[in-house]
Structure formats: structure tokens, C-alpha cells
Design an enzyme around this catalytic site. Structure first.
Site, PDB file in Angstrom:
ATOM      1  N   ASP A  98       0.787  -1.238   0.000  1.00  0.00           N
ATOM      2  CA  ASP A  98       0.000   0.000   0.000  1.00  0.00           C
ATOM      3  C   ASP A  98       0.815   1.282   0.000  1.00  0.00           C
ATOM      4  O   ASP A  98       0.321   2.340   0.377  1.00  0.00           O
ATOM      5  CB  ASP A  98      -0.899  -0.017   1.246  1.00  0.00           C
ATOM      6  CG  ASP A  98      -0.102  -0.218   2.527  1.00  0.00           C
ATOM      7  OD1 ASP A  98       1.134  -0.015   2.505  1.00  0.00           O
ATOM      8  OD2 ASP A  98      -0.707  -0.580   3.556  1.00  0.00           O
ATOM      9  N   GLU A 120      -0.109  -9.052  -0.820  1.00  0.00           N
ATOM     10  CA  GLU A 120      -0.705  -8.432   0.377  1.00  0.00           C
ATOM     11  C   GLU A 120      -1.931  -7.598  -0.018  1.00  0.00           C
ATOM     12  O   GLU A 120      -2.045  -6.408   0.307  1.00  0.00           O
ATOM     13  CB  GLU A 120       0.288  -7.596   1.187  1.00  0.00           C
ATOM     14  CG  GLU A 120      -0.164  -7.344   2.614  1.00  0.00           C
ATOM     15  CD  GLU A 120       0.845  -6.574   3.453  1.00  0.00           C
ATOM     16  OE1 GLU A 120       0.745  -5.338   3.517  1.00  0.00           O
ATOM     17  OE2 GLU A 120       1.728  -7.213   4.065  1.00  0.00           O
ATOM     18  N   GLU A 134      -2.154   5.165   2.692  1.00  0.00           N
ATOM     19  CA  GLU A 134      -2.107   3.749   2.326  1.00  0.00           C
ATOM     20  C   GLU A 134      -3.473   3.158   1.981  1.00  0.00           C
ATOM     21  O   GLU A 134      -3.580   2.315   1.095  1.00  0.00           O
ATOM     22  CB  GLU A 134      -1.459   2.934   3.455  1.00  0.00           C
ATOM     23  CG  GLU A 134       0.039   3.189   3.646  1.00  0.00           C
ATOM     24  CD  GLU A 134       0.353   4.438   4.458  1.00  0.00           C
ATOM     25  OE1 GLU A 134      -0.591   5.127   4.918  1.00  0.00           O
ATOM     26  OE2 GLU A 134       1.549   4.744   4.640  1.00  0.00           O
ATOM     27  N   HIS A 210       5.900   5.638  13.057  1.00  0.00           N
ATOM     28  CA  HIS A 210       6.307   6.416  11.882  1.00  0.00           C
ATOM     29  C   HIS A 210       5.176   6.911  10.985  1.00  0.00           C
ATOM     30  O   HIS A 210       5.413   7.661  10.063  1.00  0.00           O
ATOM     31  CB  HIS A 210       7.239   5.582  11.009  1.00  0.00           C
ATOM     32  CG  HIS A 210       6.530   4.476  10.280  1.00  0.00           C
ATOM     33  ND1 HIS A 210       6.287   3.256  10.848  1.00  0.00           N
ATOM     34  CD2 HIS A 210       5.976   4.432   9.048  1.00  0.00           C
ATOM     35  CE1 HIS A 210       5.630   2.501   9.992  1.00  0.00           C
ATOM     36  NE2 HIS A 210       5.430   3.184   8.884  1.00  0.00           N
ATOM     37  N   ARG A 212       2.349   8.569   8.748  1.00  0.00           N
ATOM     38  CA  ARG A 212       2.073   9.968   8.395  1.00  0.00           C
ATOM     39  C   ARG A 212       0.851  10.510   9.136  1.00  0.00           C
ATOM     40  O   ARG A 212       0.833  11.671   9.541  1.00  0.00           O
ATOM     41  CB  ARG A 212       1.853  10.118   6.888  1.00  0.00           C
ATOM     42  CG  ARG A 212       3.146  10.189   6.116  1.00  0.00           C
ATOM     43  CD  ARG A 212       2.932  10.287   4.623  1.00  0.00           C
ATOM     44  NE  ARG A 212       4.209  10.102   3.936  1.00  0.00           N
ATOM     45  CZ  ARG A 212       4.872  11.075   3.316  1.00  0.00           C
ATOM     46  NH1 ARG A 212       4.388  12.282   3.260  1.00  0.00           N
ATOM     47  NH2 ARG A 212       6.032  10.821   2.737  1.00  0.00           N
ATOM     48  N   HIS A 243      12.774   5.680  13.024  1.00  0.00           N
ATOM     49  CA  HIS A 243      12.635   5.811  11.562  1.00  0.00           C
ATOM     50  C   HIS A 243      13.422   7.032  11.086  1.00  0.00           C
ATOM     51  O   HIS A 243      13.506   8.033  11.796  1.00  0.00           O
ATOM     52  CB  HIS A 243      11.138   5.975  11.276  1.00  0.00           C
ATOM     53  CG  HIS A 243      10.749   5.774   9.847  1.00  0.00           C
ATOM     54  ND1 HIS A 243      11.004   6.699   8.872  1.00  0.00           N
ATOM     55  CD2 HIS A 243      10.095   4.761   9.231  1.00  0.00           C
ATOM     56  CE1 HIS A 243      10.527   6.265   7.706  1.00  0.00           C
ATOM     57  NE2 HIS A 243       9.963   5.081   7.910  1.00  0.00           N
TER      58      HIS A 243
HETATM   59  C1  UD1 Z   1       6.662   4.891   3.807  1.00  0.00           C
HETATM   60  C2  UD1 Z   1       5.278   4.479   3.302  1.00  0.00           C
HETATM   61  C3  UD1 Z   1       4.498   3.818   4.424  1.00  0.00           C
HETATM   62  C4  UD1 Z   1       5.289   2.700   5.076  1.00  0.00           C
HETATM   63  C5  UD1 Z   1       6.650   3.224   5.495  1.00  0.00           C
HETATM   64  C6  UD1 Z   1       7.481   2.096   6.040  1.00  0.00           C
HETATM   65  C7  UD1 Z   1       4.220   5.915   1.614  1.00  0.00           C
HETATM   66  C8  UD1 Z   1       3.454   7.146   1.354  1.00  0.00           C
HETATM   67  N1  UD1 Z   1       4.543   5.666   2.894  1.00  0.00           N
HETATM   68  O1  UD1 Z   1       6.465   5.895   4.794  1.00  0.00           O
HETATM   69  O2  UD1 Z   1       3.313   3.273   3.878  1.00  0.00           O
HETATM   70  O3  UD1 Z   1       4.597   2.249   6.212  1.00  0.00           O
HETATM   71  O4  UD1 Z   1       7.316   3.781   4.352  1.00  0.00           O
HETATM   72  O5  UD1 Z   1       8.591   2.548   6.720  1.00  0.00           O
HETATM   73  O6  UD1 Z   1       4.527   5.205   0.702  1.00  0.00           O
HETATM   74  N2  UD1 Z   1      14.141   8.459   4.856  1.00  0.00           N
HETATM   75  C9  UD1 Z   1      15.504   8.392   4.789  1.00  0.00           C
HETATM   76  N3  UD1 Z   1      16.092   7.188   4.519  1.00  0.00           N
HETATM   77  C10 UD1 Z   1      15.390   6.050   4.342  1.00  0.00           C
HETATM   78  C11 UD1 Z   1      13.984   6.117   4.430  1.00  0.00           C
HETATM   79  C12 UD1 Z   1      13.369   7.334   4.680  1.00  0.00           C
HETATM   80  O7  UD1 Z   1      16.184   9.386   4.961  1.00  0.00           O
HETATM   81  O8  UD1 Z   1      15.987   4.993   4.117  1.00  0.00           O
HETATM   82  C13 UD1 Z   1      13.490   9.757   5.134  1.00  0.00           C
HETATM   83  C14 UD1 Z   1      13.520  10.714   3.920  1.00  0.00           C
HETATM   84  O9  UD1 Z   1      13.708  12.021   4.393  1.00  0.00           O
HETATM   85  C15 UD1 Z   1      12.117  10.572   3.352  1.00  0.00           C
HETATM   86  C16 UD1 Z   1      11.306  10.392   4.624  1.00  0.00           C
HETATM   87  O10 UD1 Z   1      12.115   9.556   5.445  1.00  0.00           O
HETATM   88  O11 UD1 Z   1      11.732  11.686   2.579  1.00  0.00           O
HETATM   89  C17 UD1 Z   1       9.935   9.786   4.477  1.00  0.00           C
HETATM   90  O12 UD1 Z   1       9.961   8.607   3.675  1.00  0.00           O
HETATM   91  P1  UD1 Z   1       8.615   8.156   2.892  1.00  0.00           P
HETATM   92  O13 UD1 Z   1       8.890   6.898   2.144  1.00  0.00           O
HETATM   93  O14 UD1 Z   1       8.101   9.308   2.116  1.00  0.00           O
HETATM   94  O15 UD1 Z   1       7.581   7.903   4.059  1.00  0.00           O
HETATM   95  P2  UD1 Z   1       7.594   6.882   5.247  1.00  0.00           P
HETATM   96  O16 UD1 Z   1       7.083   7.565   6.426  1.00  0.00           O
HETATM   97  O17 UD1 Z   1       8.903   6.197   5.338  1.00  0.00           O
HETATM   98  N1  UDP Z   2      11.934  -3.221  10.823  1.00  0.00           N
HETATM   99  C1  UDP Z   2      13.317  -3.341  10.748  1.00  0.00           C
HETATM  100  N2  UDP Z   2      14.097  -2.458  11.445  1.00  0.00           N
HETATM  101  C2  UDP Z   2      13.555  -1.468  12.198  1.00  0.00           C
HETATM  102  C3  UDP Z   2      12.144  -1.344  12.250  1.00  0.00           C
HETATM  103  C4  UDP Z   2      11.363  -2.217  11.545  1.00  0.00           C
HETATM  104  O1  UDP Z   2      13.838  -4.240  10.100  1.00  0.00           O
HETATM  105  O2  UDP Z   2      14.313  -0.699  12.798  1.00  0.00           O
HETATM  106  C5  UDP Z   2      11.105  -4.166  10.073  1.00  0.00           C
HETATM  107  C6  UDP Z   2       9.986  -4.840  10.858  1.00  0.00           C
HETATM  108  O3  UDP Z   2      10.437  -5.982  11.536  1.00  0.00           O
HETATM  109  C7  UDP Z   2       9.004  -5.168   9.760  1.00  0.00           C
HETATM  110  C8  UDP Z   2       9.136  -3.983   8.833  1.00  0.00           C
HETATM  111  O4  UDP Z   2      10.425  -3.440   9.075  1.00  0.00           O
HETATM  112  O5  UDP Z   2       9.393  -6.332   9.047  1.00  0.00           O
HETATM  113  C9  UDP Z   2       8.063  -2.974   9.112  1.00  0.00           C
HETATM  114  O6  UDP Z   2       8.367  -1.781   8.511  1.00  0.00           O
HETATM  115  P1  UDP Z   2       7.711  -0.397   8.908  1.00  0.00           P
HETATM  116  O7  UDP Z   2       7.246  -0.444  10.307  1.00  0.00           O
HETATM  117  O8  UDP Z   2       8.688   0.656   8.519  1.00  0.00           O
HETATM  118  O9  UDP Z   2       6.494  -0.286   7.894  1.00  0.00           O
HETATM  119  P2  UDP Z   2       4.976  -0.805   7.910  1.00  0.00           P
HETATM  120  O10 UDP Z   2       4.991  -2.270   8.160  1.00  0.00           O
HETATM  121  O11 UDP Z   2       4.251  -0.019   8.935  1.00  0.00           O
HETATM  122  O12 UDP Z   2       4.491  -0.458   6.539  1.00  0.00           O
END
Ligand code: UD1
Ligand code: UDP
Length: 382
Positions: A98, A120, A134, A210, A212, A243
Site C-alpha cells: 500500500d 498483500e 495507504e 512512523h 504519516r 525511523h
Molecule cells: C513509507 C510508506 C508507508 C510505510 C513506510 C514504512 C508511503 C506514502 N509511505 O512511509 O506506507 O509504512 O514507508 O517505513 O509510501 N528516509 C531516509 N532514509 C530512508 C527512508 C526514509 O532518509 O531509508 C526519510 C527521507 O527524508 C524521506 C522520509 O524519510 O523523505 C519519508 O519517507 P517516505 O517513504 O516518504 O515515508 P515513510 O514515512 O517512510
Molecule cells: N523493521 C526493521 N528495522 C527497524 C524497524 C522495523 O527491520 O528498525 C522491520 C519490521 O520488523 C518489519 C518492517 O520493518 O518487518 C516494518 O516496517 P515499517 O514499520 O517501517 O512499515 P509498515 O509495516 O508499517 O508499513
């Protein structure tokens, strides 16, 4: 004969954890060429997973920027996918879950008239803004998908209720396949701090947050609740891999940093995370993936959200919705920390999300659709 070309597209940490086992399963099938395109919606958090599972993408769109907006992600994914699809010429594109990568990947496949498999599929809250974005991403992806791989029978029911009758397969969640490869009783953590935690003496509370829709006031309430628990209870240690989102980092710095008994650490490798979960006392999270993993490991979960699209573990009694109000979270957590009977009621291993064979079922279903196998795979039953 030319092999069937299946292109898996993903970009965030959870998609990678749940798709890498499938990329490998598909690669093991003689009639399939398993290809992989990462959007890198996440960079460091994605690369860490690719390394753990030893998956090397055929294309890397490298789209991530700090504080990216939803439009940034979707538009860059779409543009990047054009080249990847033209070069890799897949027969089918697989997307997962999602995220914005999911929706953009499915939309790109549609623009190129390529079949879409949705892994999924069928999770719903029926609240358009929770989780945001999502819930709408998955509804839109369902509208495009040609094959729907549902983790549970309840997910299938959602799709049927929406008018979809065909091409639905109940497979279990691939996250359980992943867990089976990462969790080991003799595991030694890569992060030394985790090897030294007082597992026997104190209650280890594993925390992540984490989403939004939790940015702003809900996240403030959640973090203040965690602070209060840590300050009031000497018998706990909180471990919180934060995160990398700047919005999350700022809130954590403001409301939680400096509290006693709190370990604020970098995101963990999947191996460290899964094994920490296996050894902790209680999980507090707004994550989707953790709600699926913790029940399989027999760990109670308090969900830091108002709703969940994963009601199966709530029904099984191992997951409870704690909401996003400080007092409610503190009350529910304290109860589980102090009341042994209440804790034991929740701490039993259940597997509503799979038996570790989801990838096999999905690969079988794809082979069946393309005539590489005679029988439709049997649905997973919990
Ligand atoms: C995204 C997904 C969310 C998922 C989550 C898992 C969308 C809209 N959201 O949210 O569904 O649950 O990932 O973690 O698709 N960043 C880094 N390095 C990384 C990852 C993220 O610096 O490796 C920072 C960046 O500044 C980035 C921000 O995190 O712009 C947000 O990342 P983004 O993928 O937009 O949203 P998440 O909150 O991670
Ligand atoms: N996870 C990880 N390291 C972390 C936090 C989460 O490997 O520091 C793993 C967690 O075990 C799960 C997945 O990341 O498998 C979940 O990701 P996240 O919570 O970012 O996203 P969501 O599942 O909410 O989309």
C-alpha cells in the site's frame, strides 16, 4: 521456450522484507525469470534489507529525497518505471501492499498494458485517511490488479464484498516466510548494545512509530506516553529504533530524548529487529508489519493507532488497539507490565498471517495462470 518474465517492484523497507523472499522463490522456478526493480523510495532502510536477503536489483530508480512529498514519490516512480519496463519487458509486474511505490508501480504497469499481481491484497480500514495515504493506495491498486494475493481469508472477503470474484488467492503473508529465515535462538545481534540488554532482569519494550497520519499531535501524545512509562517504571527498558523520516526524528528529539531507560537507536537490520522482537516483553507500534510478526513470535502488541486493517490478531487476543491518547497508552501498557494474568492472556503465539509458505503459493499461482502448472494452488487456511 522463453521464460516467463516476472518483475517485482518495491521501494520501502517493509515491501523489501516481504518481497525479497518472493523474488528468490520465483528465481528458483525453472520456467520463470525473476527480475527486480527498486524505486528506492527508501534508500538506507531499503539497502539494509537487500543486503540481508542478498537480492541485487536489475534496476534502481534511486528516487528518494529528504522530506519527499507524496507527489514527489508518485511522479518520480512513474517516470522511472517507463525506462525500466521498456528495458526489462516483463510479462507481469508484482507490487506489494500500500505504499506510494505500490500504487505508482501498478499504474505504470497498467499504462504499459502489463498484467499486475498484487501481493498483500485486500487489507482495508474503510477510512480513507487512516492509514494515510495507504488505504487509498491499496484500493486503487486492487482496481488495477489482475491477480490478488491475500494474506488471510478476511482480506479475500473484503475484495469479494467490493465486487471482485475472480483471481483471488489466499496465500498467507510473505512476512512469515521472511521471519522463518531471520529468527534463530542462537542469534548474535549486529548492534552490540542489543547483546547487552538485561533481557532476564527487565521488561524490554520494543517501540516503533512512523505513520504519516500520526505526525503532529498523535505522535506527541504517543511519545509523551512512552516518556511517562520510562520515567515511572524502573523495571522496563524501552528500545526504539527511530525511523529516518525527519518528521519522526524531530518529534522524538523533542518529546522523548533524554528520558531514562530509553534506547533511541538507528533503524535496525531485519535480522536484529526480528530477533529483538523474539526476545522482548511487549511491542508498542503503529507499524503494519510488526502487527503481523509479533503474534507469530508470541509477543503482545499495543497498536498506537485508532484503527487497524489487521483485525485477525486482535480477534486472536494478541493485539490490542491502544489509540493515540497519552493516558490511554500509559494505562494499557502499565496493565501489561504489572498484571501477569493479563499479560499471559495476550502472550501466546498465533499465526493468523501465515505458515511460511506464502511465496510458494504465490509462485504456484503465477505458474498456473500462465500454464506452467496444471493445478490451482490450494488457499491458505489459518
Ligand atoms: C513509507 C510508506 C508507508 C510505510 C513506510 C514504512 C508511503 C506514502 N509511505 O512511509 O506506507 O509504512 O514507508 O517505513 O509510501 N528516509 C531516509 N532514509 C530512508 C527512508 C526514509 O532518509 O531509508 C526519510 C527521507 O527524508 C524521506 C522520509 O524519510 O523523505 C519519508 O519517507 P517516505 O517513504 O516518504 O515515508 P515513510 O514515512 O517512510
Ligand atoms: N523493521 C526493521 N528495522 C527497524 C524497524 C522495523 O527491520 O528498525 C522491520 C519490521 O520488523 C518489519 C518492517 O520493518 O518487518 C516494518 O516496517 P515499517 O514499520 O517501517 O512499515 P509498515 O509495516 O508499517 O508499513
Amino acid at each position: 521456450m522463453e521464460k516467463l518474465r516476472i518483475l517485482s517492484v518495491f521501494g520501502t523497507r517493509p515491501e523489501a522484507i516481504k518481497m525479497c523472499p518472493l523474488v528468490k522463490e520465483l528465481a528458483s522456478r525453472p520456467g520463470i525469470e525473476s527480475l527486480c526493480c527498486v524505486t528506492a523510495q527508501h534508500r538506507q532502510m531499503l539497502d539494509s534489507v537487500l543486503e540481508v536477503f542478498g537480492v541485487r536489483p536489475d534496476r534502481d530508480l534511486n528516487i528518494m529525497t529528504p522530506r519527499q512529498t507524496l507527489s514527489d514519490i508518485t511522479s518520480k516512480c512513474l517516470l522511472g518505471m517507463d525506462e525500466a519496463v521498456d528495458a526489462l519487458r516483463p510479462d507481469m509486474i508484482l507490487v506489494h501492499g500500500d505504499t506510494s511505490t505500490t500504487f505508482a508501480g501498478a499504474l505504470s504497469a497498467f499504462y504499459h498494458r502489463i498484467a499486475v499481481g498484487h501481493v498483500e491484497a485486500g487489507l482495508r480500514t474503510y477510512d480513507k485517511y487512516a492509514p494515510f495515504p495507504e488505504e487509498v493506495n491499496r484500493v486503487l491498486t486492487s482496481a488495477i490488479a489482475d491477480m490478488h494475493f491475500c494474506p488471510t481469508a478476511g482480506n479475500r472477503e473484503n475484495l469479494i464484498r467490493e465486487g471482485r470474484q475472480r483471481d483471488i488467492f489466499v496465500t498467507g503473508n510473505t512476512v512469515i516466510d521472511a521471519l522463518k529465515t531471520t529468527v534463530r535462538p542462537d542469534y548474535r545481534f549486529g548492534l552490540e548494545e542489543l547483546n547487552r540488554l538485561p533481557y532476564g532482569e527487565k521488561k524490554i519494550l520494543l517501540v516503533t512509530c512512523h505513520r504519516r497520519e500520526n505526525y503532529g499531535e498523535p505522535m506527541k501524545q504517543i511519545l509523551l506516553a512512552l516518556r511517562q512509562i520510562a520515567e515511572e517504571r524502573q523495571d522496563v527498558e524501552l528500545v526504539y529504533p527511530v525511523h529516518l523520516s525527519p518528521a519522526v526524528q524531530e518529534a522524538v528529539d523533542r518529546y522523548l530524548r533524554g528520558a531514562p531507560r530509553v534506547h533511541l537507536i538507528d533503524p535496525l537490520s531485519a535480522g536484529d529487529m526480528h530477533n529483538l522482537m523474539a526476545r522482548c516483553y511487549l511491542v508498542l507500534t503503529d507499524s503494519g508489519g510488526l502487527q503481523e510478526e509479533a503474534p507469530a513470535l508470541g509477543k503482545p502488541v499495543l497498536v498506537l493507532r485508532r484503527e487497524t486493517e489487521r483485525p485477525e490478531a486482535v480477534a486472536a487476543g494478541t493485539v490490542r488497539l491502544a489509540g493515540v491518547v497519552q493516558d490511554d497508552i500509559v494505562t494499557m501498557a502499565e496493565r501489561l507490565i504489572t498484571d501477569r494474568v493479563e499479560y499471559e492472556k495476550m502472550a501466546h503465539a498465533v499465526n493468523p498471517y501465515g505458515d511460511g509458505n506464502a511465496c510458494r503459493r504465490i509462485a504456484d499461482a503465477i505458474e498456473w495462470r500462465y500454464g506452467l502448472r496444471q493445478d490451482r494452488p490450494a488457499d491458505y487456511e489459518a
